[in-house]
Design an enzyme around this catalytic site. Structure first.
Site, PDB file in Angstrom:
ATOM      1  N   GLU A  92      -7.053 -16.885 -57.641  1.00 26.14           N
ATOM      2  CA  GLU A  92      -6.940 -16.609 -59.089  1.00 26.14           C
ATOM      3  C   GLU A  92      -6.715 -15.111 -59.603  1.00 26.14           C
ATOM      4  OE1 GLU A  92      -6.103 -18.494 -61.553  1.00 26.14           O
ATOM      5  OE2 GLU A  92      -6.104 -20.319 -60.437  1.00 26.14           O
ATOM      6  N   ASP A  93      -6.006 -14.353 -58.529  1.00 26.87           N
ATOM      7  CA  ASP A  93      -5.853 -13.079 -58.865  1.00 26.87           C
ATOM      8  C   ASP A  93      -6.928 -12.107 -58.503  1.00 26.87           C
ATOM      9  OD1 ASP A  93      -3.013 -13.274 -59.388  1.00 26.87           O
ATOM     10  OD2 ASP A  93      -3.519 -13.647 -61.315  1.00 26.87           O
ATOM     11  N   ALA A  94      -8.097 -12.631 -58.104  1.00 27.61           N
ATOM     12  CA  ALA A  94      -9.159 -11.513 -57.777  1.00 27.61           C
ATOM     13  C   ALA A  94      -8.671 -10.804 -56.599  1.00 27.61           C
ATOM     14  CB  ALA A  94     -10.334 -12.346 -57.151  1.00 27.61           C
ATOM     15  N   GLY A 139      -6.149  -8.227 -62.074  1.00 26.30           N
ATOM     16  CA  GLY A 139      -7.078  -9.046 -61.218  1.00 26.30           C
ATOM     17  C   GLY A 139      -8.656  -8.660 -61.479  1.00 26.30           C
ATOM     18  N   ARG A 196       5.299 -14.910 -59.984  1.00 27.49           N
ATOM     19  CA  ARG A 196       5.560 -13.700 -60.996  1.00 27.49           C
ATOM     20  C   ARG A 196       6.876 -12.960 -60.953  1.00 27.49           C
ATOM     21  NH1 ARG A 196      -0.585 -13.179 -60.849  1.00 27.49           N
ATOM     22  NH2 ARG A 196      -1.183 -15.023 -61.528  1.00 27.49           N
TER      23      ARG A 196
END
Lengths: 335, 1122
Positions: B747-749, B896, B928
Site C-alpha cells: 500500500e505505497d509504503a 507513501g 497510476r
C-alpha cells in the site's frame, strides 16, 4: 549455452530479463558434503589492488553466506571511534545545535579503536580507556589586514569557514603518552560557515561503538563484493558485428583479432565488465554471448574511512565472526 | 543558477535542431524578468495607486459645509507616499521585515494637495495625510521596488520572494483573485424551464444593475429588480420615447423570422392601449417597486428607473434614450436568433466571458467608499465647528481630519477579509487569506490562485470542468480535489490580467476610422447583412461596413505602440459585430506574431536579447510580440512551434510549457503522466518541507518546517529555474530501487535505509512561535515579567526550570509540554487612574508551551509593536529524524509513508556497491501510470553519470533516447535496471532492479505531530464525555461503523464498556412510578421515595431528558425487573 554453463563451476547466468543459477545450492558448512579439506584446497585469497584507503581482493571458493557475513560485519560490527556527544557552550552561528552535532559526528577520526574499550554505561563519565575529548573553539572576525576592495569572503573575514582541522584534541590522563596523533583524518571537512560575530565553543566527546548503532561508527565508506564476471562467446562474431559486440561491454573486455583479412571478436578479460547487458539490445548478438558470473569468486572492495587500514578492517571482521562463533558454541555447550 | 544555465546551453547546443527551441526559450525569462511571477497583483495595485485613486478623488473633490456656504475644501491632487511610521519623533521609513517581526502594518500615508476656502480667504496646503494605505510588497510604492539581490538581503527580505501581498498587523495577507462574469455584456442563455433570456449586468462607477429580457408566452418582457413585475418590451420602449412601432420593428429586424417572433409583443402593447410615452410611463409607474429614493410622483419614479437602472452602463443624453432602446432591441434580436437556432446561446463558462477581480479593483471599491465616508465625516466636523456661535479659534481643516477612517477601514477589510460596501450592496467575506508560508511553492501557488463565486454545494459540472478557452491562461492541472474542484483554479505561467483602461480615445479612434454613430442609424441599416455593429467595452457605438479594415488598423496601432498593448479587438461573425475591449480583469498572454507564414521573431532578436540590448518590452513595442486576451485568442490561429506555421497562422506560442502553472511546473515529464497524478502533485508540492525563503531563520511564523539538507532536483524543469525553486528546493534526491522488500512496503509504503537516515536523509525542523504582549493599561499599570519563583529552599518549580532571571527562557534550553516560556503577570481588577497602585495585585498570566512534543528554544525576540507595547516572541525548534510513518512523496503524485527502516547491511547493493536510500514497491506503477517518474529516474541517473542536471520540462525536456545513450556510454544498462545482490542472503536477486535517483519530497504530515493515545483523562464539562482531538488530550472515538461491527458481532458487553463505562457512565435515580429522573432517593413528582431505583445510564442520555423536559416534552422511563 548449456555447453559453457554446465561445467563444474557454480555460475550466475545473466539473461536478458532474469538471473538464473546453474548450481543453486552449493554445499555449505552446514552440509555433510562440505569438507574442510576440500575447502582448504579450493579456498584462495588474492590481493588485487591496495591503495591507502581502498582494497580490492578476491575470495575464491567460498560460499556466499560467508562472504556476505564478512561484508555485513565490516559495515556494522567493526567498531570505530566517533564523536557521540557535543557539549555546546556557545553557538551563535546560524547552524542549529542538532545539525552541528550531527555533522561533527560524521567526521572520521584518526584513532585506532582497538586501543579503546566500549563504554559500558553511556551516562557515565568518560575515562582514559573509553573516551576521546576534543574542543572546537573558533570565532569569526573581520579581517582588518585585507584590502578594502576585495569582496571575496576569504579576504573579508577570518575563520569564516570552520573546517575539521580546527578541532583540537584534549588528551585525558595518560592518553598523550599512550596515543599519538589523534584528530580528524581529513583536515578540510567543512563544518560550518560563519560571519563576523559568530562563535563556536564546543566540547566534543568521542566514544567507541559499532556501525549498527549509527552509520558514523562504520569503519568503511562502503564494503561490498561482486561476483567475477565470466563472458563466453558461443559462436564466432566477425566483421562489423564484432565491433558492435565490443561496444556492448566495458573497454578491454572484448578485443578484436585480425586474422587473414577478417576480424573476429574474442573475450579478453571479463573481470572489469560492468554487466550492462547491452548486448541484448541486438537481436543478432543475443545468442552469441553467455554472460555469467562465477558464484564462488567474490571480488571484495573495502573503502576505508581512514581510521583503520582496509586490510585490518577485514581481518577484524574475521576475528569478530570467530568470536561470534565461539560464543555461540559456548552458549550451545551450556544448553 | 548561473551554472545551471551554462549546463543547459551546453546540452542544447549539442544538436543543431534544438537551436530554434533555445531561441524562443530566452523570451520567457525575459518576460518574467520584466513582469515577475505575480505581475497581475502588482500591476493591479500600481494601477489603483496611480490612476484609480485620483479618479476617485476627482469624482469626490469638494467638501462643502451646510452651515457656511462660503466654506469649501477642494482636493487637487492625491498620491501615496512610501511606507513609513509616523510618531512623535517624526517620520521613519519602515521595511516589510520589520513589520512582520513587530506585528505592524506595512502601510504608507495617502497625501492630498488641497485648497481650503473660508469666507474670502483661500489657502493651499500640500501633502496632507488623510490616512494610511497598506502597501503591496514589490509594488511601485514599496521600498523593495526594483531593488537588487544585495539590497533586498540587507533589508532582511528574501530576494526570491515574489511580493504581491500585504502585511497587516504582522500577518502576510493576500487578496485572492476572484472570478466573475463579465460586466456590461449581453449574455443569451436558456433555462430549461423558463426558456430563453438575455441578461446584462451593468456596472459603472455610480451604479450597478441587472437588466434581463425574457421570452415567455411568445412575448418579450424586461425584468428589473426595481420593477414589481416583468414589463412588455414595447411598452418600455414607448416609455423611453420610441413611440413608433415601425421603428421598433426595423430595429429588431424586418425579416420574417424577427417579425413573427416580435409581433405578439407589439400586439400586447396595443391591447394595453399604450401608444404614447405618457401612457407607457403611467403603465410603468404602477409597477415600480417602492424604494428609499423617490421623486415624490410615481411617474417620476418610473422615469428615474429608466434613466438610472435600466441598462445603466449606457450613457444617456438627457431624456434621449435612443441608444438604450437600440441596445434593448438588440438583446431581443439576439434572443430571436437563439430561438431560431441561427446563433447558439452564449456559454457562461466560456473564459472570454469572465473577468478576474484583483487587489486593485477591490481596493478601489473600498477606497471610494472610505473616501466618501471620510468626506462626510469631515463635513460633519466642519458643520459642527461652524454651528458654534462664538468660535474662539480659526477653523483648521487639517487638524480636523478624521484620519482613522481610511486607515482603519483598510486594515479591517484586509485583516478580516470582509468587504462591506453598503452603497453597492457588496458584502463579501473571505476576500483575503493569510499567505500560506508552509513552503516556497505554496506561497507562490497562493498568489496565482483564482476563486470563483460559484457555490461549492451546487452540483453542476459546467463551471467546474476544464474549458477549451482556458488554454494557456489557466493551469489545467492545478486544482484541488473534492468540493472546490474546478472552482479554485490557478493562473498559467505567462498569464497577465489587464487593468481598466480609459476607452474615450478608442471611441474617437473608431469614429475616425469610419464607424458611423449608432444614433444616426435607422433600424434598416443596422440589420443589413454586410453591416457590422461596433462595441467598445460592451457599449454599442456604431456601425461599419469595413470591419476588416477597422480590425486591421486597430491591431496595427496596437502593435506600433499607439494603443495600449492590452486593447483587444475581435469580430463575431455570427452576431455580425466587432468587439473592442480595454476593460480590466481580462486574462491575456503574450504571443509571437506571425506574418505571411513567418515568425517575426528572428535569431537576430534573440541575440540582442541575450546581449541585453533589448528586452521584452521592446519586442512588445516593435510589434514582434503581443498580448491576446481569450476572445482575440479564439479569433486567431496559433502555431505551437515554428514547424507548424502555415500561411494562415497569425501567432505562435512563446513556449508550450507555459500553459502549466507554477505548481504543475514542478513535475518533470508531466506530459507522460496520467493527468490526475499531476493534479495530486500540485496539491502535494505545497505540503513539501524545504526552505521557505532565504530569510527563513529571521522569520517568526506560527509554524513552519525546514529541511536540513535540501537539494536541487537532478531532473529540473524550466519552470523550476524561473520560479527560483532550484535555490529554495523542498526535497532530496534519493537513490531509489523499485522492488519489493520485506512486506512492509505494501500500500505505497516506503522502505528507508537506516544508513542514509543516519547520514542526514530526510531530517527536518519544525519551528513554532509563541508570543505575548506586555500591555500598558488605561490606569498606567503594566504587565510584568518576573524571574522564576522559588520555594523556601530556593528551588525552582519544575515548570519554571528553563526561565532565567529576566523571566525569559535561555536560547538552547529544552522545553517540555506545559513548561512556562514567559513568567508574565497581569494586574488584577479595574483600577481607576490615580488610585493607589501599590494595592494592586497581580495574577499569573504566563506564556505556556502548549505543544506535546518537546523542543528547544531557538530565538527570543523582544520588541515593541506600533502601540508601543512590548512584544515578546519566542521561537522553538523541534528536530526530527525520519521515522516510521512519516510521509514522503515523489513529484508524480506518488505518496507513501515509511513502512520500515532497514539497516544498511540488509539493503540490496549493486556491483558498484551502491545501496538504495529508498525502496519503492513496483505495484505503485501499473495502475497510476506515472511514466514520468520512470523517465525522471532515467534522466536522473544519466545526469549523475554525466555530471549535469537534465531537463524534464513539459512538452520538451531531454529525450529518453539520449538518456539511454548516456547510460550505455557509462557502462550501464540502457534500461536503467541493474544486477543487484541481496544484503541478507548475499546472493543475487533473480530480477534486474530499476535503480536510480528520484527527487523525493518530505511532506509535512509527520508521526510526531499526530501520534496520540490515552487511557483516562479529562472530560468535557457539559456531557462528561471525553473531548475530541489530540490537542485536548482527547479520547479515541469508537465511531458509528466500528459500533456496527460490534453489534453485528454481538459483543454487547464490549459495546457497553466502550460507549458507557469508559465514557460518561452516570448513576441515575429514576422513579418507576412516574418514569422521571428523581433527586437521589426522593421523587419530587410523586412526592415519594418508595419507587426510586438506581440505574446506570450515559450522562448524555440524562442530559437529553433534562433538555427535553425544559422544552415541555416529558420522556418517561419504564422500568422492569429482568
Amino acid at each position: 549455452m548449456d555447453r559453457v554453463v554446465n561445467d563444474e563451476k557454480p555460475r550466475v547466468i545473466l539473461g536478458e530479463h532474469k538471473i538464473t543459477q546453474n548450481l543453486p545450492s552449493q554445499p555449505t558448512v552446514l552440509d555433510e558434503k562440505w569438507s574442510l579439506r576440500s575447502f582448504k584446497k579450493k579456498f584462495r585469497v588474492v590481493m588485487v589492488r591496495y591503495d591507502e584507503n581502498e582494497l580490492e581482493f578476491d575470495l575464491i571458493g567460498i560460499h556466499p553466506f560467508l562472504a556476505n557475513a564478512f561484508r555485513r560485519l565490516m559495515l556494522s560490527d567493526v567498531p570505530t571511534m566517533a564523536i557521540e556527544k557535543v557539549h555546546i557552550l556557545n553557538n551563535t552561528s546560524i547552524i542549529q545545535d542538532e545539525v552541528l552535532a550531527h555533522r561533527l559526528g560524521l567526521i572520521p577520526l584518526k584513532a585506532d579503536p582497538r586501543l579503546f574499550e566500549m563504554k559500558a554505561d553511556p551516562a557515565a563519565e568518560g575515562t582514559e580507556q573509553d573516551t576521546l575529548e576534543f574542543t572546537l573553539k573558533i570565532k569569526c572576525t573581520n579581517n582588518k589586514d585585507s584590502s578594502k576592495d576585495s569582496l571575496r569572503v576569504e579576504d573579508m573575514y577570518k575563520n569564516n569557514n570552520v573546517y575539521s582541522k580546527h578541532i583540537k584534541w584534549v588528551p585525558i590522563g595518560k592518553q598523550k603518552e599512550r596515543l599519538s596523533d589523534v584528530g580528524p583524518i581529513h583536515p578540510d571537512i567543512l563544518i560550518a560557515k560563519m560571519r563576523p560575530g559568530h562563535e563556536l565553543d564546543l566540547k566534543l566527546i568521542a566514544v567507541k561503538s559499532v556501525g549498527r548503532d549509527h552509520a558514523k561508527f562504520s569503519p568503511v565508506a562502503t564494503a561490498f563484493y561482486r561476483l567475477l564476471p565470466d563472458i563466453k562467446l558461443l559462436r564466432e562474431v566477425e566483421g562489423e558485428a564484432a565491433e558492435r559486440l565490443q561496444k556492448c561491454f566495458s573497454p578491454g573486455v572484448i578485443s578484436i583479432r585480425h586474422e587473414k583479412g577478417r576480424q573476429y571478436a574474442v573475450v579478453n578479460d571479463a573481470r572489469y565488465d560492468t554487466g550492462s547487458r547491452n548486448v541484448f539490445r541486438y537481436e543478432d548478438l543475443k545468442d552469441a554471448v553467455a554472460m555469467t558470473k562465477i558464484q564462488d569468486h567474490f571480488i571484495f572492495t573495502v573503502e576505508s574511512v581512514g581510521a583503520l587500514r582496509p586490510d585490518v578492517i577485514f581481518t577484524e571482521s574475521v576475528k569478530i565472526l570467530k568470536d561470534k562463533c565461539l560464543s555461540l558454541l559456548d552458549e550451545l555447550s551450556h544448553v | 543558477m548561473n551554472k545551471l544555465e551554462g549546463s543547459f546551453e551546453l546540452a542544447c547546443h549539442s544538436s543543431i535542431s534544438d537551436l530554434l527551441d533555445l531561441n524562443e526559450s530566452k523570451l520567457l525569462p525575459a518576460f518574467l524578468k520584466v513582469k515577475g511571477l505575480v505581475k497581475q497583483h502588482i500591476e493591479s495595485f500600481n494601477h489603483f495607486v496611480e490612476t484609480e485613486m485620483s479618479n476617485i478623488m476627482s469624482a469626490n473633490r469638494e467638501v462643502r459645509s451646510s452651515e457656511n456656504s462660503d466654506f469649501y475644501v477642494r482636493y487637487h491632487n492625491i498620491y501615496v507616499d512610501m511606507p513609513c511610521e509616523i510618531d512623535i519623533q517624526g517620520t521613519k521609513k519602515i521595511y516589510p521585515h520589520e513589520c512582520r517581526l513587530r506585528d505592524m502594518s506595512y502601510s504608507a500615508p495617502i497625501r492630498v494637495d488641497l485648497e481650503c476656502c473660508i469666507g474670502n480667504e483661500r489657502t493651499f496646503e500640500k501633502g496632507i495625510n488623510i490616512g494610511f494605505l497598506p502597501v503591496m510588497l514589490r509594488s511601485n510604492r514599496c521600498h523593495l521596488y526594483k531593488k537588487s539581490f544585495c539590497q533586498l538581503a540587507k533589508r532582511g527580505e528574501c530576494p526570491l520572494d515574489p511580493g504581491g501581498y500585504f502585511i497587516v498587523k504582522g500577518v502576510e495577507k493576500v487578496i485572492l483573485i476572484q472570478e466573475q462574469l463579465s460586466k456590461n455584456r449581453t449574455i443569451v442563455d436558456r433555462d430549461p424551464k423558463k426558456g430563453y433570456f438575455s441578461t446584462v449586468q451593468s456596472s459603472t462607477h455610480l451604479r450597478k444593475s441587472k437588466t434581463s429580457v425574457v421570452h415567455k408566452n411568445n412575448k418579450f418582457y424586461v425584468r428589473l429588480n426595481s420593477l414589481t413585475e416583468d414589463v412588455n418590451v414595447a411598452v418600455l420602449l414607448k416609455a423611453m420615447g420610441m413611440e413608433c412601432d415601425q421603428e421598433i420593428v426595423q430595429l429588431v429586424g424586418s425579416e420574417g423570422m424577427y417579425l413573427d417572433a416580435f409581433a405578439a409583443t407589439l400586439e400586447e402593447c396595443a391591447l394595453f392601449g399604450i401608444f404614447t410615452r405618457k401612457q407607457a410611463l403611467k403603465h410603468l409607474s404602477l409597477r415600480v417597486r417602492r424604494s428609499r429614493m423617490t421623486t415624490g410622483s410615481a411617474v417620476g419614479d418610473a422615469q428615474l428607473i429608466l434613466a438610472d437602472v435600466l441598462l445603466a452602463h449606457i450613457p444617456v443624453d438627457g431624456l434621449n434614450m435612443r441608444t438604450r432602446c437600440i441596445y434593448l432591441l438588440l438583446m431581443v434580436r439576439r434572443i430571436i436568433m437563439a430561438l431560431n437556432g441561427t446563433v447558439p446561446v452564449d456559454d457562461k463558462d466560456y473564459y472570454g466571458n469572465k473577468r478576474l477581480e484583483l487587489a486593485g479593483t477591490l481596493l478601489s471599491l473600498l477606497f471610494e467608499d472610505l473616501f466618501k465616508h471620510f468626506n462626510a465625516e469631515l463635513k460633519k466636523s466642519v458643520d459642527l465647528a461652524f454651528s458654534k456661535r462664538n468660535r474662539a479659534m480659526r477653523f483648521n481643516v487639517v487638524r480636523n481630519m478624521p484620519l482613522k477612517i481610511i486607515t482603519d477601514g483598510f486594515l479591517r477589510a484586509i485583516s478580516t477579509g470582509n468587504w462591506t460596501i453598503a452603497r453597492f450592496g457588496v458584502d463579501r467575506g473571505g476576500v483575503t487569506a493569510p499567505l500560506d508560508r508552509l513552503s516556497f511553492i505554496s506561497a507562490l501557488g497562493m498568489m496565482t490562485r483564482i476563486y470563483s463565486q460559484f457555490e461549492k454545494t451546487r452540483k453542476v459540472s459546467g463551471p467546474r470542468s476544464l474549458q477549451p478557452s482556458q488554454w494557456g491562461m489557466l493551469c489545467p492541472s492545478d486544482t484541488p480535489e473534492g468540493e472546490s474542484c474546478g472552482l479554485v483554479k490557478n493562473l498559467a505561467l505567462m498569464t497577465h490580467i489587464t487593468t481598466d483602461d480609459d476607452d474615450e480615445h478608442l471611441r474617437h479612434l473608431a469614429f475616425s476610422l469610419g464607424v458611423e454613430d449608432i444614433n444616426m442609424a435607422s433600424g434598416e441599416e443596422l440589420n443589413l447583412p454586410h453591416v457590422y455593429v461596433v462595441f467598445i467595452n460592451g457599449l454599442l457605438i456604431g456601425l461599419t461596413q469595413h470591419w476588416e479594415y477597422i480590425l486591421a488598423t486597430l491591431r496595427k496601432l496596437r502593435r506600433s505602440g499607439r494603443l495600449s498593448e492590452f486593447v483587444s479587438a475581435y469580430p463575431n461573425h455570427a452576431q455580425r459585430s466587432i468587439n473592442i475591449a480595454s476593460d480590466g480583469g481580462r486574462v491575456c498572454r503574450p504571443y509571437i506574431i506571425v506574418a505571411n507564414g513567418k515568425s517575426l521573431l528572428t535569431h537576430e532578436h534573440i541575440r540582442q536579447l541575450k546581449e541585453g540590448v533589448r528586452d521584452f518590452e521592446d519586442f512588445l513595442k516593435e510589434g514582434i510580440v503581443e498580448y491576446l486576451d481569450v476572445n482575440e485568442e479564439n479569433a486567431s490561429l496559433i502555431a505551437i512551434s515554428e514547424d507548424d506555421i502555415t500561411p494562415d497562422h497569425t501567432h505562435m506560442e512563446i513556449e508550450p510549457f507555459t500553459l502549466l502553472g507554477v505548481c504543475a511546473g514542478l513535475v518533470p515529464y508531466p506530459h507522460h503522466n496520467q493527468s490526475p497524478r499531476n493534479t495530486y502533485q500540485c496539491a502535494m508540492g505545497k505540503q513539501a518541507v524545504g526552505i521557505i525563503a532565504l530569510n527563513q531563520l529571521m522569520r517568526f511564523d506560527t509554524l513552519n518546517y525546514m529541511l536540513v539538507y535540501p537539494q536541487c532536483p537532478l531532473v529540473i524543469t524550466r519552470t523550476l529555474e524561473l520560479t527560483g525553486y532550484t535555490q529554495l528546493p523542498a526535497g532530496q534526491n534519493a537513490m531509489v530501487a523499485v522492488m519489493s522488500y520485506s512486506g512492509y512496503d505494501i500500500e505505497d509504503a516506503l522502505i528507508l535505509n537506516k544508513g542514509s537516515v543516519d547520514r542526514g536523509y530526510g531530517r527536518c525542523y519544525a519551528y513554532r512561535k509563541f508570543s505575548t504582549n506586555i500591555k500598558t493599561y488605561a490606569n498606567n499599570m503594566q504587565d510584568i515579567v518576573n524571574g522564576p519563583p522559588r520555594d523556601q529552599e530556593g528551588n525552582i518549580p519544575a515548570r519554571y526550570q528553563l526561565l532565567e532571571e529576566d523571566g525569559l527562557p535561555a536560547v538552547g534550553a529544552e522545553v517540555y509540554h506545559r513548561d512556562i516560556l514567559v513568567n508574565k503577570k497581569s494586574p488584577v481588577g479595574q483600577y481607576m487612574a490615580g488610585s493607589d497602585q501599590s494595592t494592586a495585585g497581580y495574577q499569573d498570566a504566563p506564556l505556556v508551551y502548549s505543544n506535546v512534543n518537546s523542543a528547544r528554544i531557538d530565538k527570543v525576540l523582544i520588541t515593541s509593536n506600533s502601540e508601543e507595547n512590548f512584544l515578546i516572541k519566542i521561537r522553538t525548534r523541534d528536530f526530527r529524524r525520519p521515522e516510521l510513518g512519516d510521509k514522503f512523496s515523489s513529484r508524480h503524485g506518488q505518496k507513501g509513508v515509511t513502512g520500515l527502516i532497514v539497516d544498511q547491511e540488509d539493503m540490496p547493493f549493486t556491483d558498484q556497491g551502491i545501496c538504495p536510500d529508498v525502496i519503492m514497491n513496483p505495484h505503485g506503477f501499473p495502475s497510476r501510470m506515472t511514466v514520468g517518474k520512470l523517465l525522471e529516474l532515467l534522466s536522473g541517473k544519466a545526469g549523475v553519470l554525466a555530471g549535469k542536471f537534465h531537463y524534464g520540462t513539459a512538452f520538451g525536456g531531454d529525450k529518453v533516447e539520449d538518456m539511454c545513450r548516456i547510460l550505455i556510454e557509462y557502462g550501464y544498462s540502457y534500461s536503467g535496471k541493474e544486477y543487484v545482490t541481496s544484503g541478507i542472503t548475499g546472493e543475487p536477486l533473480s530480477a534486474y532492479i530499476f535503480f536510480g535517483p528520484v527527487f523525493y519530497q518530505k511532506l509535512k504530515h509527520m508521526v510526531t505531530d499526530k501520534m496520540h493515545a490515552r487511557g483516562h483523562g479529562r472530560k468535557a464539562i457539559l456531557t462528561r464525555q471525553p473531548p475530541e482531538g489530540r490537542a485536548k488530550d482527547g479520547g479515541l472515538r469508537l465511531g458509528e461503523m466500528e459500533r456496527d461491527c460490534l453489534i453485528a458481532y454481538g459483543a454487547s458487553n464490549l459495546l457497553v464498556e466502550r460507549l458507557m463505562i469508559s465514557s460518561d457512565e452516570f448513576l441515575a435515580s429514576v422513579c418507576s412510578q412516574c418514569g422521571l429522573i428523581a433527586d437521589r432517593d426522593w421523587c419530587q413528582y410523586c412526592k415519594s421515595s418508595s419507587f426510586v431505583h438506581r440505574l446506570k445510564i450515559p450522562y448524555a442520555c440524562k442530559l437529553l431528558f433534562q433538555e427535553l423536559i425544559s422544552m415541555n416534552i416529558i420522556p418517561r422511563l419504564r422500568l422492569k425487573d429482568l
